[in-house]
Design an enzyme around this catalytic site. Structure first.
Site, short mmCIF file in Angstrom:
data_model
loop_
_atom_site.label_atom_id
_atom_site.label_comp_id
_atom_site.label_asym_id
_atom_site.label_seq_id
_atom_site.Cartn_x
_atom_site.Cartn_y
_atom_site.Cartn_z
CG ASP A 683 47.95 32.76 25.23
OD1 ASP A 683 47.06 33.18 24.36
OD2 ASP A 683 48.64 31.93 25.00
CE LYS A 687 48.06 29.11 23.53
NZ LYS A 687 49.56 28.82 23.79
#
Length: 820
Positions: A683, A687
């Site tokens: 994750d 980003k």
């Protein structure tokens, strides 16, 4: 003296007739002088034509229709008049229907109906209505006399649309009123020839009758009583926020009528216009409302230079073009003379200064005729290749912006085009006269309602904007967003002049659409009771078919399927706000395509909450770049989960093992169901990839190097329970890493870093000289080192997860889109 006209639903039932009589009684009690023109009872004219048509075809069913119409009039007498007052009018009505029956019988036997016979048949509608209402008025104390307009309105024998002999008519009207002081109940729509043959005055005939009498009597005003409060700024069926105009000029009213507004039929009010008699549109069902005052003056409403917006919803464009048109005099004269001789009505005309083309609009029914007529006129030029064959563009609509005061305010056209452009509405053609009374644009028929609403908001509600919101995903974040919007509704309306209307809503099972808005107070109950199963393709089709202005799609899911429809959504000129990282971290080609598509369609694709939830990270980065700063390095702790784990693990007073802290994070709901999804750094990679692309780097996901911090045995097992068992075995490994960092006066942080075009995610030690050292809880932090912020980097810190802050970030993004 005033002339009042009542028609349509105003004379629809005995109850509505009683209401109009009370209006007239009040005027009589106030000492006003007036005459009244009445149309036939509602729908009776159509029914008379129907029975005549049936009779002409030899269909005896006309008798059934005849008896129904007769009964309706006799029932009206019983409802409106006391028993003692009925006899005379009943006798007269029976005689009228006997005469009508005889004519219909003749038509039935001949199997033929002439225009003359049809005029006589339809005349009974007005003759019966005005007679019955005259008796009802008299019963209520108004001294009333029935006036059959055939006695005073003299016409030629052009049946169906007779021409009025105004010189004779004016003399007869003036003589009649001089000899008859009572209130006159006048039949609308009809007249007669010099030898007494019944004629009708064509479309808008009763309005025409009112104008004829008003002009002949030099009336102070002509009042048209209908079922609306006056002339509206737009069609209220298409534009819900349309409102009544207090005043407008004759030119404005006629221009709006030409483009579809059912205000007045221009030819019918010409006698009143010639005498400059004001026209007032009033509402029979709301008599206290002043209505719209139409006169020779437009008024000084410079705040609203546009008086109204109307449209014609189906037209075709034809274009005559070719090198043979350039500089040749008489081309336009030849074209439009040929069209006129061919009986083609041209709606609008537009021609560029290059003189190489002429574009004109006609109704779809006349498109082929117009094409054939024009090509016949220019057959020589066509054979010589000097002009091209005329092409027909269909499925178009004309939207007209009307207002005499537009000429006094610069920028009207620019404001118009901007409103359409921002809503993705393509303009096919434009026409504007030098008087600036009217700006006409041609758009796709599917965009007509959207264009009307966008223009209406731009010119009449410039202080108030309506956003149309479509929301997919009503879990924790989605539900929180809707609650926040509800809580701010009154503030937004009163302080920001903004209304956010939820028009589409879906969860994983059902979806719901309401163009007028889904109430935020009970959206959950409405969605639960919805009958349509959720389907993302169908949801997108619904969104695009509604074609609403100022539309925003909010994706509160993490679904790759939903993100796969962003292209169609943006193509439909609908902006997007989402915390879903799937699209922004997709292959660069697709990411770039979406960016370009949003720019081309003039809409926004916003994903601030992809990185740091409600923290202004992407916005800050964008502002730095757009202001000319150069990004040297970006460092970030982007995972609230990993921030909590390592902030807790590396605190000086921690005595818990690493596995115990991960277990506690899972217990608190901070991790995914399988904590390895967080600890893998996947994750965080997404980003960082998103931020790297915002700086202009065309990176792919595999260009971001991610350090694997978990020992291999932890990755090899299948279940979560097995994972924790293996993790406990390696607590000593993590404790040694922590101890080494603490001995050096440092702490461990799981950091994403972008520097010199290289992107990485790794576990790194930081001392007190770096802002990361002071992180606590589950906060996120990003540090921007730039040319301007080299010595003291720019730091953004705060909660990087949670429904409240994420929803707030989406809310802020929606507000930002509304301002653009």
């Amino acid at each position: 003296m005033k002339v009042l006209k009542f028609g349509g639903t105003s004379v629809g039932t005995p109850d509505t007739i009683k209401g109009l009589i009370e209006i007239l009684r009040g005027a009589y009690e106030r000492g006003e002088r007036f005459a009244v023109v009445f149309s036939a009872f509602s729908k009776v004219t159509d029914t008379l034509i129907e029975m005549a048509t049936l009779a002409s075809k030899g269909n005896a069913e006309y008798n059934t229709v005849f008896e129904k119409v007769k009964k309706r009039h006799l029932d009206a007498i019983e409802a409106l008049l006391e028993p003692a007052q009925r006899s005379a009018v009943q006798t007269a009505i029976e005689a009228n229907f006997a005469a009508l029956g005889n004519v219909l019988q003749g038509i039935f036997l001949l199997h033929e109906i002439s225009p003359r016979s049809l005029d006589f048949v339809v005349s009974f509608g007005e003759r019966n209505a005005a007679l019955i209402i005259a008796h009802a008025m008299r019963q209520r104390g108004i001294p009333t006399e029935f006036l059959d307009a055939r006695r005073v309105v003299r016409t030629d024998a052009h049946f169906g649309s007779a021409k009025v002999d105004f010189e004779t008519t004016n003399q007869l009207i003036q003589a009649h009123f001089a000899a008859h002081p009572q209130v006159q109940s006048i039949t609308g729509f009809i007249g007669s020839t010099a030898d007494g043959i019944t004629t009708t005055l064509g479309r808008g005939g009763s309005d025409y009758t009112a104008a004829i009498f008003g002009a002949a009597l030099d009336a102070e005003a002509i009042e048209i009583w209908t079922d609306v409060d006056g002339v509206m700024t737009a069609d209220p069926r298409r534009v819900k926020k349309a409102f009544t105009l207090p005043a407008m000029s004759y030119r404005e009213a006629m221009e709006m009528s030409h483009f579809g507004a059912k205000v007045i039929y221009p030819p019918t009010i010409q006698p009143a216009l010639n005498k400059q008699i004001p026209l007032v549109i009033r509402n029979t069902f709301n008599p206290a409302f002043p209505g719209t005052f139409i006169s020779t003056q437009a008024g000084e409403d410079h705040a609203h230079p546009v008086k109204g917006i109307s449209s014609i919803n189906q037209i075709c464009l034809l274009t005559l073009q070719g090198s043979g048109l350039f500089g040749v005099p008489g081309i336009a004269a030849r074209l439009f003379n040929a069209l006129a001789l061919g009986g083609v009505n041209v709606v609008i005309i537009t021609q560029g200064s290059s003189e190489s083309s002429i574009t004109f609009a006609v109704s779809p029914q006349q498109a082929k005729l117009a094409q054939k007529t024009a090509e016949k006129e220019f057959q020589y030029e066509l054979r010589s290749g000097l002009v091209e064959p005329l092409k027909i563009e269909d499925n178009l609509a004309v939207v007209a912006v009307v207002g005499e005061n537009m000429r006094y305010q610069p920028g009207i056209a620019g404001h118009l085009f901007s409103a359409l452009g921002k809503n993705g509405i393509n303009i096919v053609a434009i026409a504007q006269g030098s008087s600036e009374l009217n700006i006409s644009i041609v758009v796709g028929a599917a965009d007509e309602t959207k264009a009307l609403n966008a223009i209406h908001e731009a010119f009449f509600l410039s202080d108030t904007k309506t956003l149309h919101l479509f929301v997919v995903g009503v879990g924790l974040i989605g539900a929180t967003l809707l609650r926040q919007i509800l809580q701010q509704t009154e503030y937004l309306r009163s302080k920001r002049h903004l209304e956010i209307k939820l028009v589409g809503l879906a969860n994983s099972r059902k979806m719901l659409f309401k163009a007028d808005g889904i109430a935020l107070e009970n959206w959950r109950e409405q969605l639960d009771s919805a009958t349509e199963d959720f389907s993302m393709p169908q949801f997108v089709r619904h969104m695009r078919s509604l074609n609403l202005p100022n539309a925003i799609f909010v994706d509160n899911t993490a679904s790759a399927e939903v993100a796969g429809f962003y292209e169609q959504i943006l193509e439909g000129s609908i902006s997007i706000s989402t915390p879903n990282k799937q699209a922004a971290s997709s292959p660069y080609l697709q990411y770039h395509r979406l960016k370009q598509l949003a720019a081309r369609r003039g809409v926004q694709w916003r994903y601030e909450t992809n990185v740091g939830a409600g923290l202004p990270i992407i916005t800050t980065l964008s502002d730095l770049i757009h202001s000319g700063d150069r990004i040297l390095k970006i460092e970030g702790v982007f995972s609230g989960t990993l921030s909590y784990i390592f902030n807790t693990f590396c605190s000086a007073d921690n005595h818990e093992a690493f596995s115990a802290i991960v277990a506690e994070a899972k217990r608190r709901g901070l991790t995914e169901p399988d904590p390895r999804d967080d600890l893998s750094g996947a994750d965080v990679r997404r980003k960082l990839l998103i931020l790297a692309r915002e700086t202009g780097l065309a990176l792919e996901s595999n260009d971001v190097a991610v350090e694997n911090i978990l020992p291999q045995p932890c990755l090899a097992v299948h279940s979560v329970e097995e994972f924790f068992h293996e993790l406990e075995k390696h607590d000593a490994h993590f404790e040694q890493m922590r101890r080494d960092a603490l001995d050096a006066g440092k702490v461990l942080r799981f950091v994403a870093k972008l520097e010199d075009g290289r992107a990485s995610v790794e576990l790194l030690p930081y001392d007190q000289q770096h802002p990361f050292y002071f992180l606590s809880g589950s906060d996120n932090m990003v540090v921007f080192t730039t040319e301007r912020y080299r010595e003291r980097p720019l730091v953004v810190r705060g909660p990087g997860a949670g429904a409240e802050v994420t929803a707030a970030g989406i809310f802020a993004e929606v507000m930002s889109i509304s301002q653009q």
